[in-house]
Design a protein around this motif. Structure first.
Motif, PDB file in Angstrom:
ATOM      1  N   ASP A   1       0.842  -1.186   0.000  1.00  0.00           N
ATOM      2  CA  ASP A   1       0.000   0.000   0.000  1.00  0.00           C
ATOM      3  C   ASP A   1       0.883   1.244   0.000  1.00  0.00           C
ATOM      4  O   ASP A   1       2.070   1.192   0.305  1.00  0.00           O
ATOM      5  N   LYS A   2       0.271   2.358  -0.351  1.00  0.00           N
ATOM      6  CA  LYS A   2       1.073   3.571  -0.549  1.00  0.00           C
ATOM      7  C   LYS A   2       1.601   4.164   0.755  1.00  0.00           C
ATOM      8  O   LYS A   2       2.620   4.841   0.771  1.00  0.00           O
ATOM      9  N   ARG A   3       0.923   3.904   1.829  1.00  0.00           N
ATOM     10  CA  ARG A   3       1.412   4.410   3.110  1.00  0.00           C
ATOM     11  C   ARG A   3       2.764   3.787   3.454  1.00  0.00           C
ATOM     12  O   ARG A   3       3.710   4.469   3.838  1.00  0.00           O
ATOM     13  N   THR A   4       2.847   2.470   3.291  1.00  0.00           N
ATOM     14  CA  THR A   4       4.105   1.782   3.570  1.00  0.00           C
ATOM     15  C   THR A   4       5.185   2.204   2.587  1.00  0.00           C
ATOM     16  O   THR A   4       6.334   2.440   2.969  1.00  0.00           O
TER      17      THR A   4
ATOM     18  N   PHE B   1       4.102  11.507  -6.985  1.00  0.00           N
ATOM     19  CA  PHE B   1       3.527  10.889  -8.191  1.00  0.00           C
ATOM     20  C   PHE B   1       3.052  11.979  -9.140  1.00  0.00           C
ATOM     21  O   PHE B   1       3.230  11.887 -10.360  1.00  0.00           O
ATOM     22  N   GLY B   2       2.452  13.005  -8.561  1.00  0.00           N
ATOM     23  CA  GLY B   2       2.002  14.120  -9.377  1.00  0.00           C
ATOM     24  C   GLY B   2       3.142  14.755 -10.155  1.00  0.00           C
ATOM     25  O   GLY B   2       3.041  14.951 -11.375  1.00  0.00           O
ATOM     26  N   THR B   3       4.250  15.040  -9.479  1.00  0.00           N
ATOM     27  CA  THR B   3       5.349  15.706 -10.177  1.00  0.00           C
ATOM     28  C   THR B   3       6.000  14.784 -11.203  1.00  0.00           C
ATOM     29  O   THR B   3       6.687  15.257 -12.103  1.00  0.00           O
ATOM     30  N   LEU B   4       5.784  13.468 -11.072  1.00  0.00           N
ATOM     31  CA  LEU B   4       6.340  12.557 -12.082  1.00  0.00           C
ATOM     32  C   LEU B   4       5.422  12.410 -13.296  1.00  0.00           C
ATOM     33  O   LEU B   4       5.796  11.774 -14.285  1.00  0.00           O
ATOM     34  N   GLY B   5       4.222  12.998 -13.222  1.00  0.00           N
ATOM     35  CA  GLY B   5       3.291  12.919 -14.351  1.00  0.00           C
ATOM     36  C   GLY B   5       3.931  13.337 -15.667  1.00  0.00           C
ATOM     37  O   GLY B   5       3.913  12.576 -16.641  1.00  0.00           O
ATOM     38  N   PRO B   6       4.541  14.524 -15.728  1.00  0.00           N
ATOM     39  CA  PRO B   6       5.200  14.965 -16.951  1.00  0.00           C
ATOM     40  C   PRO B   6       6.313  14.032 -17.421  1.00  0.00           C
ATOM     41  O   PRO B   6       6.787  14.152 -18.541  1.00  0.00           O
ATOM     42  N   TYR B   7       6.738  13.126 -16.575  1.00  0.00           N
ATOM     43  CA  TYR B   7       7.777  12.171 -16.973  1.00  0.00           C
ATOM     44  C   TYR B   7       7.168  10.824 -17.357  1.00  0.00           C
ATOM     45  O   TYR B   7       7.829   9.800 -17.336  1.00  0.00           O
ATOM     46  N   GLY B   8       5.870  10.842 -17.654  1.00  0.00           N
ATOM     47  CA  GLY B   8       5.234   9.641 -18.187  1.00  0.00           C
ATOM     48  C   GLY B   8       4.743   8.659 -17.149  1.00  0.00           C
ATOM     49  O   GLY B   8       4.446   7.515 -17.475  1.00  0.00           O
ATOM     50  N   VAL B   9       4.637   9.099 -15.901  1.00  0.00           N
ATOM     51  CA  VAL B   9       4.154   8.201 -14.854  1.00  0.00           C
ATOM     52  C   VAL B   9       2.666   8.455 -14.640  1.00  0.00           C
ATOM     53  O   VAL B   9       2.273   9.554 -14.268  1.00  0.00           O
ATOM     54  N   SER B  10       1.838   7.446 -14.910  1.00  0.00           N
ATOM     55  CA  SER B  10       0.417   7.589 -14.611  1.00  0.00           C
ATOM     56  C   SER B  10      -0.019   6.513 -13.630  1.00  0.00           C
ATOM     57  O   SER B  10       0.420   5.368 -13.693  1.00  0.00           O
ATOM     58  N   VAL B  11      -0.863   6.940 -12.708  1.00  0.00           N
ATOM     59  CA  VAL B  11      -1.213   6.111 -11.558  1.00  0.00           C
ATOM     60  C   VAL B  11      -2.684   5.752 -11.620  1.00  0.00           C
ATOM     61  O   VAL B  11      -3.531   6.615 -11.848  1.00  0.00           O
ATOM     62  N   ASP B  12      -2.975   4.476 -11.441  1.00  0.00           N
ATOM     63  CA  ASP B  12      -4.363   4.053 -11.276  1.00  0.00           C
ATOM     64  C   ASP B  12      -4.394   3.046 -10.137  1.00  0.00           C
ATOM     65  O   ASP B  12      -4.167   1.860 -10.361  1.00  0.00           O
ATOM     66  N   GLY B  13      -4.636   3.550  -8.943  1.00  0.00           N
ATOM     67  CA  GLY B  13      -4.557   2.674  -7.776  1.00  0.00           C
ATOM     68  C   GLY B  13      -3.144   2.145  -7.622  1.00  0.00           C
ATOM     69  O   GLY B  13      -2.196   2.920  -7.570  1.00  0.00           O
ATOM     70  N   ALA B  14      -3.012   0.836  -7.590  1.00  0.00           N
ATOM     71  CA  ALA B  14      -1.685   0.245  -7.449  1.00  0.00           C
ATOM     72  C   ALA B  14      -1.039  -0.007  -8.814  1.00  0.00           C
ATOM     73  O   ALA B  14       0.114  -0.423  -8.890  1.00  0.00           O
ATOM     74  N   ARG B  15      -1.780   0.238  -9.884  1.00  0.00           N
ATOM     75  CA  ARG B  15      -1.239   0.044 -11.233  1.00  0.00           C
ATOM     76  C   ARG B  15      -0.543   1.314 -11.688  1.00  0.00           C
ATOM     77  O   ARG B  15      -1.130   2.389 -11.681  1.00  0.00           O
ATOM     78  N   ILE B  16       0.711   1.176 -12.100  1.00  0.00           N
ATOM     79  CA  ILE B  16       1.475   2.322 -12.578  1.00  0.00           C
ATOM     80  C   ILE B  16       1.884   2.055 -14.015  1.00  0.00           C
ATOM     81  O   ILE B  16       2.336   0.956 -14.333  1.00  0.00           O
ATOM     82  N   ALA B  17       1.710   3.051 -14.862  1.00  0.00           N
ATOM     83  CA  ALA B  17       2.207   2.925 -16.230  1.00  0.00           C
ATOM     84  C   ALA B  17       3.342   3.928 -16.430  1.00  0.00           C
ATOM     85  O   ALA B  17       3.274   5.059 -15.961  1.00  0.00           O
ATOM     86  N   LEU B  18       4.373   3.488 -17.109  1.00  0.00           N
ATOM     87  CA  LEU B  18       5.520   4.350 -17.410  1.00  0.00           C
ATOM     88  C   LEU B  18       5.606   4.500 -18.922  1.00  0.00           C
ATOM     89  O   LEU B  18       5.948   3.557 -19.635  1.00  0.00           O
ATOM     90  N   SER B  19       5.298   5.702 -19.421  1.00  0.00           N
ATOM     91  CA  SER B  19       5.239   5.872 -20.871  1.00  0.00           C
ATOM     92  C   SER B  19       6.436   6.609 -21.446  1.00  0.00           C
ATOM     93  O   SER B  19       6.632   6.637 -22.652  1.00  0.00           O
ATOM     94  N   LYS B  20       7.232   7.229 -20.571  1.00  0.00           N
ATOM     95  CA  LYS B  20       8.410   7.948 -21.081  1.00  0.00           C
ATOM     96  C   LYS B  20       9.638   7.509 -20.292  1.00  0.00           C
ATOM     97  O   LYS B  20      10.197   8.286 -19.498  1.00  0.00           O
TER      98      LYS B  20
END
Lengths: 232, 232
Positions: A175-178, A194-213
């Motif tokens: 979990d994100k707290r840990t 996580f927000g500041t990593l958005g422009p670097y291609g990080v998108s968050v959906d719950g525990a699923r993370i996608a890295l596009s850049k």
DNA sequence: CGAACCGTTTGATTCAGATCAAAAGTCCGC
DNA sequence: GCGGACTTTTGATCTGAATCAAACGGTTCG
């Protein structure tokens, strides 16, 4: 312990090379225990009675001071923890609790120390294991002292991404707290990171993370094998 | 190496119990070298060729990332460093430089590994040493993650005060710049941290520190044997 | 002696991250 | 489906520490 779990334990680097008889001996006196999630296993300051082997589930190592608490490591199967305290016959420096329902193999400390004296191959494996753990701690300290929290998160994501198949996505194992305290920050701050990593291609959906850049993320993270690669 | 230095090396926990013949063997292939202050000894990322023993002087272990640098440890005689890298036959995770003019005993890594295989007592000592170092790192990480910089300084002062005779005064063993990065802060901040400790009886005169309100300082520092006591 | 240099201190400002507070999801059992 | 508890997110604010800049001692050396 159940026979189907034995090979997994035996395959651990720590036990792989020891004499079969000695391994038997350890398994005779060891016992496997089931624990529900969030059970407190050991407390820092207590004497080290057992070497713990996580056979199944997940265990969190954490430490406390003042009234702060921080996650020091997350242990996944199959792996041991608190080996150094056992070998020194000293008190634990960290506490441990289960994160999920877990099965833990408990091997009495004195038996470990005893066989260590008699089995040269086991002694060698212990030295290798301790060296790896020491070096892991050095890496954690470097990570903590030399990087900002956004950098630590970025490197963590890259690392998990590689471990999980490097296919552009990953699932957070905790979990994100840990995760926040593992990375040395607060949950609120992790969210913002996580927000500041958005422009670097990080998108968050719950525990699923996608890295596009990936390239951009690596440029920011500046991963370093001497801090991030578990193999070095 | 000079005969008067031999006993000091032999008395190290790491070497005290090994077979005399094996110790001889190591000393045959080892060589003692003198270094001026501020000489770069090892570089992180390089393969570990020698176990280093500080016979005389002071050595700083430090690490680099991005363009930041941090002190990881200060090694005083007589002590070894980078044992784990030697045993794993891996690359250094930290760099080292002399702080003062020093004499360092260099023992080829392969000889250490070789004798470790043959000498059970030496193997035992290595395990003890690695365990201690691992636990030191755990303490450093706890110190870094769970305390503010003023707390770290307060605990450092209390620790040095005890080591130096607990007579109300102590002398800083390093310059303040190094102390700052050792404690995980900037020199400017260290200066201010000394300032905020003033009301707690800390007075500074160059490298001389006087502690006049030990109780108050301890109340602030909340020292914890599981983080601060080298013996645990 | 005085200039240059280095380590340290002091001051002003900025920034990263913590804290406080509250909203928004999410999970789960009834 | 609804209520309650928990996790996560968002927003506003505060604080610890870094950074930028400059002054202040020492020391060394021409």
């Amino acid at each position: 312990m159940r026979s189907e779990d034995l090979p997994a334990v035996r395959d651990l680097d720590l036990f792989a090379d020891m004499e079969p008889g000695h391994f038997e001996e350890l398994m005779q006196v060891a016992y496997l225990q089931r624990f529900p999630p969030q059970v407190h296993l050991i407390t820092e300051g207590d004497p080290a009675d057992f070497l713990h082997v996580v056979v199944d589930g997940t265990v969190e190592l954490f430490a406390t001071a003042n009234n702060r608490e921080t996650t020091m490591a997350v242990i996944n199967p199959v792996a041991t923890f608190i080996l150094a305290a056992v070998l020194k016959d000293a008190v634990y420096l960290m506490s441990a609790r289960t994160m999920t329902a877990s099965r833990i193999l408990l091997i009495p400390a004195e038996n470990i120390r005893d066989i260590f004296e008699r089995d040269a191959a086991f002694a060698r494996s212990i030295v290798q294991e301790l060296s790896v753990r020491y070096r892991d701690m050095v890496k954690l300290l470097k990570n903590q002292k030399l990087r900002t929290s956004v950098e630590r998160l970025a490197n963590y994501l890259l690392h998990e991404h590689t471990c999980q198949g490097a296919n552009g996505a990953l699932t957070l194992p905790t979990d994100k707290r840990t995760l926040a305290t593992l990375l040395g920050m607060t949950p609120e701050n992790l969210s913002r990171a996580f927000g500041t990593l958005g422009p670097y291609g990080v998108s968050v959906d719950g525990a699923r993370i996608a890295l596009s850049k990936l390239n951009d993320l690596e440029t920011l993270a500046k991963p370093n094998p001497l801090t991030d690669d578990p193999a070095t």
